[in-house]
Design an enzyme around this catalytic site. Structure first.
Site, PDB file in Angstrom:
ATOM      1  N   ARG A   1      39.483  89.058  36.996  1.00  0.00           N
ATOM      2  CA  ARG A   1      39.948  90.376  37.404  1.00  0.00           C
ATOM      3  C   ARG A   1      40.596  90.251  38.776  1.00  0.00           C
ATOM      4  O   ARG A   1      40.372  89.276  39.495  1.00  0.00           O
ATOM      5  CB  ARG A   1      38.784  91.367  37.475  1.00  0.00           C
ATOM      6  CG  ARG A   1      37.723  91.025  38.518  1.00  0.00           C
ATOM      7  CD  ARG A   1      36.572  92.001  38.486  1.00  0.00           C
ATOM      8  NE  ARG A   1      35.527  91.703  39.458  1.00  0.00           N
ATOM      9  CZ  ARG A   1      35.427  92.270  40.663  1.00  0.00           C
ATOM     10  NH1 ARG A   1      36.324  93.149  41.050  1.00  0.00           N
ATOM     11  NH2 ARG A   1      34.447  91.956  41.492  1.00  0.00           N
TER      12      ARG A   1
ATOM     13  N   GLU B   1      37.819  97.767  44.106  1.00  0.00           N
ATOM     14  CA  GLU B   1      37.582  96.772  45.148  1.00  0.00           C
ATOM     15  C   GLU B   1      38.846  96.002  45.509  1.00  0.00           C
ATOM     16  O   GLU B   1      38.929  94.779  45.379  1.00  0.00           O
ATOM     17  CB  GLU B   1      36.467  95.810  44.724  1.00  0.00           C
ATOM     18  CG  GLU B   1      35.127  96.499  44.542  1.00  0.00           C
ATOM     19  CD  GLU B   1      34.020  95.567  44.059  1.00  0.00           C
ATOM     20  OE1 GLU B   1      32.852  95.966  44.124  1.00  0.00           O
ATOM     21  OE2 GLU B   1      34.337  94.447  43.595  1.00  0.00           O
TER      22      GLU B   1
ATOM     23  N   GLU C   1      28.841 101.883  44.710  1.00  0.00           N
ATOM     24  CA  GLU C   1      28.081 100.843  43.999  1.00  0.00           C
ATOM     25  C   GLU C   1      27.086 100.203  44.957  1.00  0.00           C
ATOM     26  O   GLU C   1      27.403  99.924  46.112  1.00  0.00           O
ATOM     27  CB  GLU C   1      28.994  99.728  43.484  1.00  0.00           C
ATOM     28  CG  GLU C   1      29.973 100.102  42.401  1.00  0.00           C
ATOM     29  CD  GLU C   1      30.796  98.888  41.978  1.00  0.00           C
ATOM     30  OE1 GLU C   1      30.335  97.733  42.171  1.00  0.00           O
ATOM     31  OE2 GLU C   1      31.912  99.082  41.467  1.00  0.00           O
TER      32      GLU C   1
ATOM     33  N   TRP D   1      26.024  86.834  41.422  1.00  0.00           N
ATOM     34  CA  TRP D   1      27.081  85.960  41.929  1.00  0.00           C
ATOM     35  C   TRP D   1      26.695  85.206  43.196  1.00  0.00           C
ATOM     36  O   TRP D   1      27.505  84.453  43.737  1.00  0.00           O
ATOM     37  CB  TRP D   1      28.351  86.774  42.193  1.00  0.00           C
ATOM     38  CG  TRP D   1      28.104  88.098  42.865  1.00  0.00           C
ATOM     39  CD1 TRP D   1      27.918  89.300  42.259  1.00  0.00           C
ATOM     40  CD2 TRP D   1      27.985  88.348  44.270  1.00  0.00           C
ATOM     41  NE1 TRP D   1      27.696  90.293  43.189  1.00  0.00           N
ATOM     42  CE2 TRP D   1      27.745  89.737  44.431  1.00  0.00           C
ATOM     43  CE3 TRP D   1      28.086  87.541  45.411  1.00  0.00           C
ATOM     44  CZ2 TRP D   1      27.582  90.321  45.690  1.00  0.00           C
ATOM     45  CZ3 TRP D   1      27.922  88.127  46.653  1.00  0.00           C
ATOM     46  CH2 TRP D   1      27.677  89.502  46.787  1.00  0.00           C
TER      47      TRP D   1
ATOM     48  N   GLU E   1      28.863  89.176  34.150  1.00  0.00           N
ATOM     49  CA  GLU E   1      27.892  89.930  34.936  1.00  0.00           C
ATOM     50  C   GLU E   1      26.649  90.336  34.138  1.00  0.00           C
ATOM     51  O   GLU E   1      25.955  91.280  34.503  1.00  0.00           O
ATOM     52  CB  GLU E   1      28.571  91.162  35.536  1.00  0.00           C
ATOM     53  CG  GLU E   1      29.618  90.782  36.578  1.00  0.00           C
ATOM     54  CD  GLU E   1      30.216  91.971  37.303  1.00  0.00           C
ATOM     55  OE1 GLU E   1      30.107  92.028  38.541  1.00  0.00           O
ATOM     56  OE2 GLU E   1      30.810  92.835  36.626  1.00  0.00           O
ATOM     57  N   LYS E   2      26.353  89.583  33.094  1.00  0.00           N
ATOM     58  CA  LYS E   2      25.213  89.958  32.248  1.00  0.00           C
ATOM     59  C   LYS E   2      23.873  89.783  32.946  1.00  0.00           C
ATOM     60  O   LYS E   2      22.870  90.359  32.512  1.00  0.00           O
ATOM     61  CB  LYS E   2      25.243  89.167  30.939  1.00  0.00           C
ATOM     62  CG  LYS E   2      25.229  87.662  31.078  1.00  0.00           C
ATOM     63  CD  LYS E   2      25.332  86.998  29.718  1.00  0.00           C
ATOM     64  CE  LYS E   2      25.549  85.487  29.830  1.00  0.00           C
ATOM     65  NZ  LYS E   2      26.909  85.160  30.333  1.00  0.00           N
ATOM     66  N   PHE E   3      23.825  88.981  34.019  1.00  0.00           N
ATOM     67  CA  PHE E   3      22.575  88.822  34.749  1.00  0.00           C
ATOM     68  C   PHE E   3      22.483  89.743  35.964  1.00  0.00           C
ATOM     69  O   PHE E   3      21.562  89.621  36.771  1.00  0.00           O
ATOM     70  CB  PHE E   3      22.400  87.362  35.184  1.00  0.00           C
ATOM     71  CG  PHE E   3      22.334  86.399  34.023  1.00  0.00           C
ATOM     72  CD1 PHE E   3      21.438  86.588  32.995  1.00  0.00           C
ATOM     73  CD2 PHE E   3      23.198  85.313  33.973  1.00  0.00           C
ATOM     74  CE1 PHE E   3      21.382  85.712  31.915  1.00  0.00           C
ATOM     75  CE2 PHE E   3      23.155  84.429  32.902  1.00  0.00           C
ATOM     76  CZ  PHE E   3      22.248  84.628  31.873  1.00  0.00           C
TER      77      PHE E   3
END
Length: 678
Positions: free
Chosen positions: A128, A167, A323, A331, A371-373
């Site tokens: 992204r 962002e 956020e 990350w 970003e699943k974790f």
């Protein structure tokens, strides 16, 4: 003319105290990505949102490929359905433009629009924020989809806010593609007018870098050794401006069809590549994303510092925490989970420092993708988990704080913060690799925080008349406007305190004629004949027993008085700390890095000289939010012992009375409406 356009007052609906017209509530929610889930989960998600007290969600942030599956072919079906479902449930929508993630067809059709690194590597599809902000095709496509969304949803009663992009400046802030080079040349022509003025500003006679034609001017790509610092500094300015122009294009397209406030989510502390003093004028309300560096000791100081910076960008007005995380992110090298109560303390610390919205990334934890974790309001463990119960409890507490809406935080002390100065100091070949502007600002801020002193951050050329003290822990670049502003602040009775390597260069990273610190020489009342940086791990002793590190200066006072001298080291016998009377005020200079109690002694000495009160050192964070007739004290105990008594009123979180002897429990929070303030 000034380097920075400073924030001005803008008449709008928020002058009545609420940034969403007609709704005086603290917002609670987060990013919701229903497109990542089967349709049958949406009803459950909305049920859980209502259980948690969610009243605002951001949607559509990464959905370009679904909304425009082929160029100029639009499908709004999933947005139509989810927006209607949310509206029926009484949950408002912050509708995003999905332009941080162009679809695969865009990269296939316009491969030259990819961002290019300084080393010349084009960045491929699959992440992204990796498109050139100067690409004409990208700008046109961004405007088109923003306009289509605004036409369709601008009058939808659920949509209360617009969220442009995501962002800006992360993960890529500068692109070295050909469109960016062409745009950079045009930017330089507007800035300098002629090549002669550009050559003079950049000092291109050094190393034979003089330009004879505009076509010879490239972006400052990787080269054999250090590049021209003025060239690189201007490219950083241009890159921030290029991203800002992308925001303006989308914002203006939305504004043609939609009346709601428009913003974008900053990363004020963690994204150093965008000059947010300029951006602050362009949004209807400041919004920010903040993520703890989990392994940092006392990282709650970062939460407070981020909140103070966002409030400062907002000119004191309410702002949005768009956020943050319920627990671990995904990350960092080691993604440490938040301890029980930490999410609550983080959330309410942002609210204490002016946020009228507390939101998370994200609503439901993902099953797929990078970003699943990452933690979420609805965790992988579901509604039976401790983290979910914490979220529900927090939502109920946020709902009890509506009286805070529109109240303000006031500060008498400010810290100078200038992204352009940071960019310049971080360039190649500075006198010491240990020069670290962020570290010095963080240390000064932490010292003031422990003393209970609320701080604003200010651009050095901004209006300083509302402050008693301005600290400049590290302000390497000071242009003519900022220098004149600081001089006037002190002459009119203010107290200024600068630390080492401040005022050294001007607009183009150029050393002003005469000895250091050129731009601050007269107000500080001294000259620096030579920098005397220290070796790795070397320390110096001051005449009052304090210990310095990193730096020392060979100082000759002109009008300044010597407060403390060096006892040893390369500047033995020379001044270490000075104070100069300048007009009705005074200016202090600290020429080495002090830490802990040693820095506290310097900071409190400056505060004492300005008549600013402070408290004994404490782990209890106390911030006042006030209206014309009410005052609220938010107290957060980050320590392991009960502490922080002295207030009288009632706690909005519990409804219980608070007496002067009631301490804040260890790890606890209270929001006290203070009695007797009407």
């Amino acid at each position: 003319m000034p380097e920075t356009t400073l924030r001005a007052e803008q008449p709008d609906s928020r002058t009545t105290g609420t940034w969403i017209p007609g709704r005086r509530i603290i917002r609670f929610g987060g990013d919701y990505n229903p497109e990542q889930w089967p349709r049958e989960t949406w009803d459950e998600d909305i049920r859980l949102m209502k259980d948690a007290g969610v009243n605002l969600v951001s949607i559509g942030i990464f959905s370009w490929a679904l909304i425009e599956p082929e160029e100029n072919i639009f499908d709004f079906s999933f947005l139509d359905e989810i927006i209607d479902l949310l509206h029926t449930a009484g949950i408002d929508v912050d509708l995003a433009t999905p332009t941080a993630a162009p679809p695969a067809w865009f990269y296939r059709k316009y491969p030259h629009s990819r961002a290019v690194t300084r080393a010349g590597t084009p960045l491929a599809f699959g992440s992204r924020g990796i498109v050139s902000p100067s690409s004409p095709e990208y700008r046109a496509a961004s405007r088109r989809i923003a306009m289509q969304l605004a036409r369709r949803y601008g009058s939808h009663p659920a949509v209360v806010l617009w969220h442009v992009h995501n962002e800006y400046g992360t993960p890529v802030a500068e692109s070295y593609d050909e469109a960016s080079v062409a745009a950079f040349r045009f930017w330089l022509q507007r800035r300098y007018g002629t090549l002669d003025r550009l050559n003079d500003a950049w000092g291109t006679n050094f190393w034979g870098q003089r330009y004879g034609q505009w076509a010879e001017v490239d972006a400052p790509r990787e080269s054999g050794t250090a590049s021209n610092p003025a060239h690189r500094l201007d490219f950083a300015r241009f890159s921030s401006d290029a991203l800002l122009e992308c925001y303006r294009i989308e914002r203006d397209a939305i504004r043609e069809h939609a009346p709601q406030p428009i913003t974008t989510n900053f990363m004020a502390i963690t994204c150093p590549s965008v000059d947010l003093w300029q951006w602050a004028n362009e949004v209807d309300i400041i919004a920010n994303d903040h993520y703890l560096i989990a392994e940092r000791p006392k990282n709650h100081l970062d939460v407070s510092r981020s909140g103070d910076l966002c409030r400062s960008l907002a000119g004191g007005k309410p702002w949005i925490l768009m956020e943050h995380s319920t627990s671990a992110v995904n990350w960092q090298p080691r993604n440490i989970a938040k301890q029980p109560g930490e999410m609550r303390r983080n959330s309410l610390a942002h609210a204490a420092r002016g946020a009228d919205a507390v939101m998370f990334f994200q609503i439901r934890a993902g099953q797929k993708g990078a970003e699943k974790f990452h933690s979420a309001l609805i965790p992988q463990a579901g509604e039976g988990s401790k983290k979910w119960r914490e979220a529900v409890e927090l939502g109920a507490e946020i709902a009890s704080l509506d009286a805070l809406v529109g109240s303000r935080v006031h500060a008498r002390v400010a810290i100078a913060w200038d992204w352009v100065s940071f960019w310049a100091q971080d360039l190649d070949w500075r006198p010491s690799v240990d020069l670290d502007h962020r570290e010095r600002i963080e240390e000064f801020y932490a010292t003031l925080w422990r003393r209970g002193v609320t701080v604003d951050f200010v651009h050095p050329a901004a209006d300083l008349s509302g402050y008693d003290v301005l600290f400049a822990p590290s302000l390497y670049l000071v242009d003519d406007d900022a220098a004149a502003n600081i001089r006037a602040f002190v002459a009119n009775g203010g107290t200024f305190a600068a630390s080492y390597f401040s005022g050294i260069v001007s607009t183009n990273d150029d050393v002003p004629f005469g000895p250091y610190p050129g731009q601050l020489r007269d107000v500080l009342g001294l000259v620096i004949e030579e920098f005397l940086p220290l070796r790795a791990h070397e320390t110096v002793t001051l005449s009052d027993g304090r210990t310095g590190r990193v730096w020392s200066d060979d100082i000759t006072p002109s009008s300044a008085e010597v407060v403390v001298r060096y006892s040893d080291g390369p500047a033995a016998g020379a001044p270490a700390i000075t104070r100069n009377q300048h007009g009705a005020g005074s200016a202090w200079y600290l020429s080495t890095a002090l830490d802990g109690a040693d820095l506290d002694l310097f900071v409190t000495g400056v505060l004492d000289s300005a008549g600013v009160s402070y408290a004994p050192p404490s782990d209890v964070e106390t911030v006042l939010r006030t209206t014309d007739d009410l005052a609220f004290a938010i107290q957060i105990n980050h320590g392991t012992h009960d502490d922080g008594a002295g207030l009288v009123g009632h706690d909005l979180l519990t409804g219980s009375p608070v007496t002067a002897t009631d301490a804040v429990p260890a790890g606890g929070v209270r929001v006290v409406e203070i009695s007797g303030t009407a």
